[in-house]
Scaffold this active site. Structure first.
Site, PDB file in Angstrom:
ATOM      1  CE1 TYR A   1     -47.091 -37.609 -44.104  1.00  0.00           C
ATOM      2  CE2 TYR A   1     -47.941 -36.270 -45.909  1.00  0.00           C
ATOM      3  CZ  TYR A   1     -48.136 -36.921 -44.705  1.00  0.00           C
ATOM      4  OH  TYR A   1     -49.379 -36.890 -44.101  1.00  0.00           O
TER       5      TYR A   1
ATOM      6  CB  SER B   1     -51.821 -37.079 -47.210  1.00  0.00           C
ATOM      7  OG  SER B   1     -51.535 -35.707 -47.383  1.00  0.00           O
TER       8      SER B   1
HETATM    9  P1  NAD Z   1     -49.483 -37.728 -34.996  1.00  0.00           P
HETATM   10  O1  NAD Z   1     -48.003 -37.515 -35.021  1.00  0.00           O
HETATM   11  O2  NAD Z   1     -50.315 -36.873 -34.116  1.00  0.00           O
HETATM   12  O3  NAD Z   1     -49.812 -39.263 -34.650  1.00  0.00           O
HETATM   13  C1  NAD Z   1     -49.139 -40.304 -35.287  1.00  0.00           C
HETATM   14  C2  NAD Z   1     -49.213 -41.548 -34.408  1.00  0.00           C
HETATM   15  O4  NAD Z   1     -48.521 -42.601 -35.118  1.00  0.00           O
HETATM   16  C3  NAD Z   1     -48.509 -41.363 -33.062  1.00  0.00           C
HETATM   17  O5  NAD Z   1     -49.339 -41.857 -32.025  1.00  0.00           O
HETATM   18  C4  NAD Z   1     -47.229 -42.189 -33.217  1.00  0.00           C
HETATM   19  O6  NAD Z   1     -46.768 -42.759 -31.989  1.00  0.00           O
HETATM   20  C5  NAD Z   1     -47.677 -43.260 -34.195  1.00  0.00           C
HETATM   21  N1  NAD Z   1     -46.558 -43.881 -34.894  1.00  0.00           N
HETATM   22  C6  NAD Z   1     -45.488 -43.281 -35.467  1.00  0.00           C
HETATM   23  N2  NAD Z   1     -44.648 -44.206 -35.969  1.00  0.00           N
HETATM   24  C7  NAD Z   1     -45.200 -45.417 -35.695  1.00  0.00           C
HETATM   25  C8  NAD Z   1     -44.819 -46.745 -35.963  1.00  0.00           C
HETATM   26  N3  NAD Z   1     -43.666 -47.045 -36.567  1.00  0.00           N
HETATM   27  N4  NAD Z   1     -45.632 -47.741 -35.558  1.00  0.00           N
HETATM   28  C9  NAD Z   1     -46.791 -47.455 -34.920  1.00  0.00           C
HETATM   29  N5  NAD Z   1     -47.210 -46.230 -34.632  1.00  0.00           N
HETATM   30  C10 NAD Z   1     -46.411 -45.215 -35.020  1.00  0.00           C
HETATM   31  O7  NAD Z   1     -49.924 -37.607 -36.516  1.00  0.00           O
HETATM   32  P2  NAD Z   1     -51.377 -37.399 -37.196  1.00  0.00           P
HETATM   33  O8  NAD Z   1     -51.401 -36.027 -37.742  1.00  0.00           O
HETATM   34  O9  NAD Z   1     -52.457 -37.874 -36.307  1.00  0.00           O
HETATM   35  O10 NAD Z   1     -51.204 -38.384 -38.445  1.00  0.00           O
HETATM   36  C11 NAD Z   1     -51.849 -39.643 -38.528  1.00  0.00           C
HETATM   37  C12 NAD Z   1     -51.887 -40.055 -39.988  1.00  0.00           C
HETATM   38  O11 NAD Z   1     -52.621 -39.071 -40.723  1.00  0.00           O
HETATM   39  C13 NAD Z   1     -50.506 -40.131 -40.648  1.00  0.00           C
HETATM   40  O12 NAD Z   1     -50.479 -41.220 -41.551  1.00  0.00           O
HETATM   41  C14 NAD Z   1     -50.414 -38.821 -41.391  1.00  0.00           C
HETATM   42  O13 NAD Z   1     -49.532 -38.903 -42.485  1.00  0.00           O
HETATM   43  C15 NAD Z   1     -51.857 -38.663 -41.831  1.00  0.00           C
HETATM   44  N6  NAD Z   1     -52.226 -37.308 -42.206  1.00  0.00           N
HETATM   45  C16 NAD Z   1     -52.127 -36.286 -41.307  1.00  0.00           C
HETATM   46  C17 NAD Z   1     -52.511 -35.006 -41.699  1.00  0.00           C
HETATM   47  C18 NAD Z   1     -52.433 -33.835 -40.767  1.00  0.00           C
HETATM   48  O14 NAD Z   1     -52.574 -32.700 -41.247  1.00  0.00           O
HETATM   49  N7  NAD Z   1     -52.253 -34.025 -39.475  1.00  0.00           N
HETATM   50  C19 NAD Z   1     -52.994 -34.785 -43.005  1.00  0.00           C
HETATM   51  C20 NAD Z   1     -53.070 -35.852 -43.885  1.00  0.00           C
HETATM   52  C21 NAD Z   1     -52.693 -37.109 -43.469  1.00  0.00           C
END
Ligand code: NAD
Length: 259
Positions: free
Chosen positions: A154, A141
């Site tokens: 985080y 991120s």
């Molecule tokens: P999201 O909540 O939409 O999806 C996350 C997924 O991870 C879900 O399907 C959930 O079931 C799964 N998950 C959670 N805990 C788990 C575990 N213990 N084992 C297996 N699966 C698990 O979130 P997102 O926004 O798609 O985020 C995905 C990644 O991208 C994360 O690592 C997040 O930190 C990173 N990220 C997101 C953003 C953003 O703005 N959305 C920005 C930077 C980084």
């Protein structure tokens, strides 16, 4: 197609960014193991990949569970004969100031991101080393590189993933493994939608102000990064042909963070 016949694992691929990348990998010709907490949560992504002519399998994998990760990776190798690309993407968020943060909430965020990334890396490397190489990818991120208030676990976990990525780049080189970390700005997914009202409450401002004055304040154009922006980068990094690109953090954030 840029990933023809490659075998890829994406964790947390049931929705959000992981799902977008899994589907994009499928369109680029990879066989995709769609891992999420349960088979049920992985099913829609698998169906979407198959509906567009790709090959996918659902894996029930809580990334904090050592046995589940080892068994899931072993199942991919047994069924498809190898593993070329592994993306540690599963993640959770928690909003609280440090002085009020419960240890359980700290531990949960650290565990999903850091323990999860380690366990997926260890299992994947054992197969990649044996087969002559592969690509490790991490979903970092902008918070791998800078901090924001209310997100200490985080921010700490995402900085830790950057360290793991770099360590794997150094160790993996002699085995043909490259390792890079994707660092997105804000993308509209359930993870972000949930934190908008939480931040509004904590900061005493409106939800519109959370978006414009907190989340997108430092972007060059006030725009969210899209799922397509992130998945395109994930394809590019998976397809990159040499170790010229390893140990790198690539930021995709509309200029929020410039390095
Ligand atoms: P999201 O909540 O939409 O999806 C996350 C997924 O991870 C879900 O399907 C959930 O079931 C799964 N998950 C959670 N805990 C788990 C575990 N213990 N084992 C297996 N699966 C698990 O979130 P997102 O926004 O798609 O985020 C995905 C990644 O991208 C994360 O690592 C997040 O930190 C990173 N990220 C997101 C953003 C953003 O703005 N959305 C920005 C930077 C980084």
């Amino acid at each position: 197609m840029r990933l023809e016949n490659r075998i890829a694992l994406v964790t947390g691929a049931g929705r959000g960014i992981g799902r977008a990348i899994a589907e994009h990998y499928g369109r680029e010709g990879a066989k995709v193991a769609v891992a999420d907490l349960t088979l049920e949560s992985a099913r829609d992504t698998v169906q979407a990949i198959e509906a567009s002519g790709g090959t996918a399998m659902a894996i029930a994998m809580d990334v904090t569970n050592e046995q589940a990760v080892d068994d899931g990776v072993a199942a991919i190798v047994e069924q498809w004969g190898g593993l070329d690309i592994a993306l540690a993407n599963a993640g959770v968020q928690h909003i609280d100031p440090v002085h009020k943060l419960a240890f359980a909430d700290w531990s949960k965020v650290m565990s999903v991101h850091l323990d999860g990334a380690f366990l997926v890396t260890r299992a994947a490397l054992q197969h990649m080393y044996a087969s002559g190489g592969g690509t490790m990818l991490y979903m970092g991120s902008v918070h791998s590189l800078e901090a924001s208030p209310l997100k200490a676990p985080y921010v700490a976990a995402k900085h830790g993933m950057l360290g793991l990525c770099r360590a794997v780049a150094k160790e993996g080189a002699e085995h043909g493994v490259r390792s890079n970390i994707i660092c997105p700005g804000f993308v509209r997914t359930p993870l972000v939608d949930k934190q908008i009202p939480e931040q509004a409450k904590e900061l005493g401002i409106s939800e519109e102000d959370v978006i414009s004055k907190v989340m997108l304040k430092n972007t060059v154009d006030g725009k969210f990064t899209t799922l397509e922006d992130v998945s395109e980068l994930a394809v590019h990094l998976a397809a990159f042909p040499s170790a010229a690109l390893t140990g790198q953090s690539i930021v995709v954030s509309h200029g929020w963070h410039m390095q």
